[in-house]
Motif scaffolding. Structure first.
Motif, short mmCIF file in Angstrom:
data_model
loop_
_atom_site.label_atom_id
_atom_site.label_comp_id
_atom_site.label_asym_id
_atom_site.label_seq_id
_atom_site.Cartn_x
_atom_site.Cartn_y
_atom_site.Cartn_z
N GLU A 176 0.86 -1.19 0.00
CA GLU A 176 0.00 0.00 0.00
C GLU A 176 0.89 1.23 0.00
O GLU A 176 1.82 1.33 0.81
N HIS A 213 -11.56 -6.77 1.33
CA HIS A 213 -11.97 -5.44 1.78
C HIS A 213 -12.24 -5.34 3.27
O HIS A 213 -13.10 -4.60 3.70
N ALA A 238 -10.37 -4.61 7.07
CA ALA A 238 -9.16 -4.11 7.71
C ALA A 238 -8.82 -4.87 8.99
O ALA A 238 -7.68 -4.90 9.40
N GLU A 253 -0.82 8.88 7.11
CA GLU A 253 -1.87 7.88 6.85
C GLU A 253 -1.55 6.56 7.55
O GLU A 253 -2.42 5.93 8.12
N HIS A 254 -0.29 6.15 7.46
CA HIS A 254 0.13 4.89 8.07
C HIS A 254 -0.10 4.89 9.57
O HIS A 254 -0.49 3.88 10.15
N ARG A 283 -4.40 4.90 10.14
CA ARG A 283 -5.36 3.88 9.70
C ARG A 283 -4.67 2.59 9.29
O ARG A 283 -3.49 2.58 8.99
N THR A 284 -5.43 1.52 9.31
CA THR A 284 -4.98 0.23 8.78
C THR A 284 -5.68 0.04 7.44
O THR A 284 -6.89 0.19 7.36
N PRO A 285 -4.94 -0.27 6.39
CA PRO A 285 -5.57 -0.43 5.08
C PRO A 285 -6.46 -1.67 5.02
O PRO A 285 -6.30 -2.61 5.80
N LYS A 286 -7.35 -1.67 4.07
CA LYS A 286 -8.21 -2.82 3.84
C LYS A 286 -7.57 -3.73 2.81
O LYS A 286 -6.90 -3.27 1.89
N MET A 344 1.25 4.80 1.09
CA MET A 344 0.61 5.65 2.09
C MET A 344 1.61 6.68 2.59
O MET A 344 2.80 6.39 2.68
#
Length: 58
Positions: free
Chosen positions: A17, A35, A37, A23-24, A27-30, A19
């Protein structure tokens, strides 16, 4: 922008990802496949840097 590596425990697949550092931290990416997280874990990866100074050799 940094590239981070993650692993989805549900589908057992790694993914990357792009980021920002902010952002890192926020949030945790999906997972791109399922989809979600909450099944994603961060992975440790190598780092590549480019500098303008030459290395000193003794």
């Amino acid at each position: 922008m940094p590239v981070y590596e993650f692993f989805c425990r549900k589908c057992q697949e790694p993914f990357t990802e792009n980021m920002s550092i902010k952002e890192h931290d926020e949030r945790t990416p999906k997972c791109p496949r399922n989809h979600e997280a909450k099944e994603v874990e961060k992975r440790i990866s190598s780092v590549h840097t480019v500098t303008t100074k030459k290395s000193l050799t003794y």
